[in-house]
Design a protein around this motif. Structure first.
Motif, mmCIF file in Angstrom:
data_model
loop_
_atom_site.group_PDB
_atom_site.id
_atom_site.type_symbol
_atom_site.label_atom_id
_atom_site.label_comp_id
_atom_site.label_asym_id
_atom_site.label_seq_id
_atom_site.Cartn_x
_atom_site.Cartn_y
_atom_site.Cartn_z
ATOM 1 N N ALA A 407 -18.695 -53.764 -26.926
ATOM 2 C CA ALA A 407 -17.818 -54.624 -27.714
ATOM 3 C C ALA A 407 -17.303 -53.818 -28.903
ATOM 4 C CB ALA A 407 -18.567 -55.854 -28.195
ATOM 5 N N VAL A 408 -16.011 -53.636 -28.976
ATOM 6 C CA VAL A 408 -15.383 -52.909 -30.079
ATOM 7 C C VAL A 408 -14.748 -53.943 -30.998
ATOM 8 C CG1 VAL A 408 -13.761 -51.098 -30.737
ATOM 9 C CG2 VAL A 408 -14.950 -50.971 -28.538
ATOM 10 N N LEU A 409 -15.312 -54.075 -32.191
ATOM 11 C CA LEU A 409 -14.970 -55.176 -33.077
ATOM 12 C C LEU A 409 -14.529 -54.644 -34.437
ATOM 13 C CD1 LEU A 409 -18.218 -57.203 -32.296
ATOM 14 C CD2 LEU A 409 -16.012 -57.394 -31.115
ATOM 15 N N LEU A 437 -10.275 -48.062 -30.679
ATOM 16 C CA LEU A 437 -10.384 -48.817 -29.419
ATOM 17 C C LEU A 437 -9.823 -48.010 -28.256
ATOM 18 C CD1 LEU A 437 -10.984 -51.425 -27.845
ATOM 19 C CD2 LEU A 437 -8.703 -52.244 -28.528
ATOM 20 N N ASP A 438 -8.642 -47.411 -28.441
ATOM 21 C CA ASP A 438 -8.056 -46.578 -27.390
ATOM 22 C C ASP A 438 -8.996 -45.433 -27.016
ATOM 23 O OD1 ASP A 438 -5.702 -48.084 -27.492
ATOM 24 O OD2 ASP A 438 -4.762 -46.727 -28.934
ATOM 25 N N GLY A 439 -9.551 -44.785 -28.039
ATOM 26 C CA GLY A 439 -10.421 -43.646 -27.790
ATOM 27 C C GLY A 439 -11.657 -44.030 -27.000
ATOM 28 N N ILE A 440 -12.267 -45.160 -27.347
ATOM 29 C CA ILE A 440 -13.472 -45.602 -26.631
ATOM 30 C C ILE A 440 -13.129 -45.973 -25.194
ATOM 31 C CG2 ILE A 440 -15.171 -47.473 -26.522
ATOM 32 C CD1 ILE A 440 -15.261 -47.389 -29.586
ATOM 33 N N ARG A 441 -12.027 -46.643 -24.989
ATOM 34 C CA ARG A 441 -11.637 -47.007 -23.621
ATOM 35 C C ARG A 441 -11.400 -45.767 -22.762
ATOM 36 N NH1 ARG A 441 -7.619 -52.101 -25.147
ATOM 37 N NH2 ARG A 441 -9.190 -53.738 -24.798
ATOM 38 N N GLY A 575 -8.816 -41.719 -33.404
ATOM 39 C CA GLY A 575 -9.604 -42.563 -32.506
ATOM 40 C C GLY A 575 -10.266 -41.771 -31.407
ATOM 41 N N ARG A 576 -9.580 -40.749 -30.922
ATOM 42 C CA ARG A 576 -10.184 -39.901 -29.891
ATOM 43 C C ARG A 576 -11.325 -39.080 -30.485
ATOM 44 N NH1 ARG A 576 -5.730 -38.103 -26.819
ATOM 45 N NH2 ARG A 576 -5.216 -36.613 -28.456
ATOM 46 N N ALA A 577 -11.163 -38.622 -31.702
ATOM 47 C CA ALA A 577 -12.217 -37.860 -32.364
ATOM 48 C C ALA A 577 -13.457 -38.725 -32.571
ATOM 49 C CB ALA A 577 -11.710 -37.331 -33.703
ATOM 50 N N ASP A 580 -15.203 -39.163 -29.230
ATOM 51 C CA ASP A 580 -15.919 -37.956 -28.812
ATOM 52 C C ASP A 580 -17.295 -37.878 -29.465
ATOM 53 O OD1 ASP A 580 -13.895 -37.125 -27.172
ATOM 54 O OD2 ASP A 580 -13.095 -35.614 -28.551
ATOM 55 N N VAL A 581 -17.365 -38.258 -30.746
ATOM 56 C CA VAL A 581 -18.653 -38.229 -31.435
ATOM 57 C C VAL A 581 -19.560 -39.352 -30.928
ATOM 58 C CG1 VAL A 581 -19.775 -38.484 -33.688
ATOM 59 C CG2 VAL A 581 -17.721 -37.072 -33.459
ATOM 60 N N LEU A 582 -18.999 -40.533 -30.724
ATOM 61 C CA LEU A 582 -19.814 -41.653 -30.246
ATOM 62 C C LEU A 582 -20.451 -41.348 -28.890
ATOM 63 C CD1 LEU A 582 -17.563 -44.729 -31.155
ATOM 64 C CD2 LEU A 582 -19.691 -44.038 -32.262
#
Length: 753
Positions: A407-409, A437-441, A575-577, A580-582
């Protein structure tokens, strides 16, 4: 005219300036020190192209030329310039060339105009690359990376016709309530100095002149109040606020911008002790001093009339105005005897010297065939290197492959505008940007379900969206809660005459940071804290990601969040960065460039305060929630005590080597930032500080690997500000300390004598 000495490219610059100055009328000289027109008023859309305005032509004719034109390619909510009527990357060089040709071909002496552009974190123009904000750059502790990015952005701006980049670099975050905190490299003078010289070196490789903002002490205004008074003494100014200026000048900065704040009772732009005696004579600076926007007009309150106000600034050492109504009347000031023509000539000569050094007389139009660099990769690299792991229980990150529902909130989970910071141009519709959100997806395994809800607004106490967010969190394996702030301006934002946002309530504007947006209480807004508590109450593991432009005061999140990450406005690809860390594709490398407070009540909380042994408040600690230099990784790292090659040195020969062994004791690779601090135990000519950063090094260590960080200690490392405000190595006893942060050091004694 072609036979005149100033037209000879082979002649020395000083001779060319002298020859040209001798041919100029008083009116033409006044024109060269003026920069009163907004650049976006110089052109208008004409079908698929642009044409010069009558207002621009009249301005050039009035003064027989134009000293500088600010913001020809600026676009934002204040200027009102967007893609419908502005100058894109495809148009930039052509429009700049058209402006330059008109100035050169329609004036008696053909003196080209300087194009001055805002480059706060990338060129503030349509299609200009946006870098993460300066606080993010500070969090990388990587001058080499920033130098490469500055060179690329400089080349991009130069290819579009720009000559001079205005870049915030000299301000320090001494009070996180200040809205312009995002424009600072951090709270520490040494770190800011290293990044300032990297900025100047990078820009100079692209043949861009840098004007450093702001001189001096603007980050120390009382109460974090923008453009207000400082209570700086001369010693604090020299010890803390001049280091970045010294470094930038040594690196070749072309100019500095006088700050709005007052120092010792005078606004900086009116301070001869600051601009002439200190900057020119003591620091030996020979570049230009530019006023900040409408700053000279503010002096009318002191002088009573605009003619005297312009004379006051010119006599103080200001060379070039910005949008004011006073410098255009300098001819009257000369006629009234308020300023000598010789003083005016000195300022004009500095402006002309810069134009000659940039080659504008020999090639006034943008160079044909130049193409901007692709800077998006560098922007993303800075974002990735800046992400700082503040807290971690050891079991949440990196996200395990077994996680199937995320869940991205939070209000900052899916907003590019709230991710890129203040002083940014409109982003091209449909262009490729990546929210968290885009990065996580994109980074999540294909069979992972990623749900999203904002949960609350950025500001205010409306909790109507909390139930939906809580339901998504309860159904997930983990909740990533993206909180923080925003400096996003909109068409509804009100502005002051200098472009600062006029915000009386964050609830009404949706801004919590940026120029003109100061906070009395820098904690996260009530709605965000309520959302965090509600999501944590579900029992699902929580990761907090702070997308922010200032160090928000944080409560104790242990037991509430399994991990806390700081991502200072990380730019369009941030968001992509973050993703990547997450997910562990990259480790968290960032280290805090500023201390994170527990509350506004304990401010100031910067690490390098004077060392008076204060025990702390009765109701809460006086220490930071997270100290300057702090940053965790996905492994464990052990530091041995530092080893000195000499335990005693003399002021005349203070050289030695400091070594510290660092070992990766965990199971993942790490890039560790080894920090060197100085702490004075005795001696010196002023009361010591708790500790002072004097060096840092990066080590890449594989699991189980160890290596030495080696620091070459010299006079520059050990020097302190003397009673006469010079720099010297003073006798006494010191501790040279090393460690992973300012709050986790080990030391070795060094005697100087």
């Amino acid at each position: 005219m072609t036979g005149h000495l100033y037209r000879d490219p082979a002649a020395p610059v000083a001779d060319r300036v002298r020859d040209l100055l001798g041919r100029m009328t008083l009116t033409e000289k006044v024109g060269q020190v003026n920069q009163r027109m907004y650049g976006w008023h110089a052109y208008e859309r004409d079908g698929d192209g642009h044409r010069l305005t009558g207002a621009f032509r009249a301005e050039v004719a009035a003064y027989g030329g134009m000293g500088a034109l600010y913001g020809l390619q600026r676009a934002d909510a204040w200027s009102g310039v967007g893609f419908a009527d502005g100058i894109t990357a495809a148009d930039g060089a052509r429009v700049a060339g058209s402006v330059q040709r008109h100035v050169v071909e329609n004036t008696r002496l053909g003196i080209p105009v300087l194009f001055v552009e805002e480059v706060p974190h990338g060129h503030q123009a349509l299609d200009g690359t946006v870098l993460p904000v300066n606080l993010a750059v500070g969090a990388t502790w990587d001058p080499g990376l920033y130098e490469a990015a500055a060179a690329a952005v400089g080349a991009e701006m130069r290819a579009r016709g720009g000559h001079v980049a205005l870049v915030s670099a000299l301000d320090l975050v001494r009070d996180p309530r200040w809205g312009r905190a995002e424009e600072c490299f951090g709270e520490d003078p040494y770190l800011a100095a290293r990044l300032t010289e990297a900025l100047v070196r990078g820009m100079r490789t692209a043949d861009v002149a840098v004007v450093l903002k702001h001189f001096a002490g603007q980050g120390a205004t009382v109460g974090g109040r923008n453009s207000a008074a400082t209570e700086l003494g001369a010693r604090e100014l020299h010890e803390i606020h001049l280091a970045a200026a010294r470094a930038g000048i040594r690196a070749g900065a072309a100019g500095v911008m006088a700050a709005y704040n007052e120092f010792d009772g005078l606004p900086c732009v009116a301070s001869r002790p600051l601009l002439t005696e200190l900057l020119r004579e003591k620091l030996e600076f020979d570049g230009i001093v530019m006023a900040d926007g409408t700053a000279v007009d503010r002096l009318v309150r002191l002088t009573g009339d605009p003619v005297a106000a312009g004379a006051l600034a010119l006599n103080a050492g200001c060379d070039l105005s910005l949008w004011d109504a006073c410098f255009p009347r300098l001819a009257e000031a000369v006629a009234q005897g308020l300023v000598t023509e010789r003083t005016l000539d000195t300022a004009v000569a500095r402006v002309l010297t810069l134009k000659f050094r940039l080659g504008l007389f020999d090639q006034p139009s943008p160079r044909a065939g130049e193409q901007p660099y692709d800077t998006s990769e560098l922007s993303e690299r800075i974002a990735r290197a800046s992400i700082t792991l503040l807290a971690h229980d050891g079991g949440v990150l990196p996200l395990a492959p077994s996680i199937r529902r995320i869940a991205v909130l939070g209000p900052n989970a899916d907003s590019i505008a709230q991710q890129i910071g203040d002083y940014t141009a409109p982003q091209r519709p449909g262009s490729h940007h990546v929210t968290v959100l885009d990065g996580i997806r994109s980074a999540a395994p294909p069979d992972t379900e990623v749900s999203h809800a904002p949960g609350c607004d950025l500001v205010g106490g409306d909790l109507s969206g909390v139930p939906e967010a809580v339901a998504l969190a309860a159904a997930a394996d983990i909740a990533v809660l993206v909180l923080g702030g925003s400096s996003a301006r909109s068409g509804d934002t009100s502005f002051d005459t200098n472009g600062a946002a006029v915000v009386t309530s964050a609830d009404s504007a949706g801004m919590t940071c940026g120029e003109g947006v100061d906070l009395a209480d820098p904690r996260l807004p009530d709605g965000q804290l309520a959302l965090l508590d509600a999501v944590a109450a579900t029992g699902v593991p929580v990761v907090v990601v702070l997308v922010q432009g200032r160090p928000h005061a944080l409560p104790d999140l242990s037991g509430t969040a399994g991990a806390v990450l700081s991502a200072w406005y990380p730019g369009p690809w941030g968001g992509r960065a973050v993703a990547d860390v997450l997910f562990g594709a990259a480790g968290p490398e960032g280290r805090l460039p500023v201390s994170i407070p527990r509350s506004a009540a304990q401010l100031p909380v910067f690490y390098n305060a004077k060392d008076h042994g204060y025990r702390g408040y009765v109701d809460q600690p006086a220490t930071a929630r997270y100290a300057f230099g702090h940053g965790l990784s996905y492994t464990t790292v052990a530091f041995e005590p530092p080893r000195l090659s000499r335990a005693r040195v003399t002021p005349d020969d203070p050289t030695l080597t400091c070594r510290v062994t660092v070992r990766n004791t965990g199971e993942r690779p790490v890039r560790e930032t080894v920090q060197l601090y100085l702490r004075r135990l005795s001696g010196g000519s002023s009361w010591p500080r708790v500790r002072e950063l004097r060096g840092f090094a990066r080590l890449d260590l594989r699991p189980g690997e160890e290596a030495d960080a080696v620091f070459a200690i010299d006079a520059g490392t050990l020097a302190s500000v003397t009673r006469d405000l010079g720099l010297a190595v003073e006798p006494g006893e010191l501790m040279l300390e090393t460690g992973p942060s300012s709050a986790a050091t080990q030391g070795a004694r060094l005697v100087i004598g």
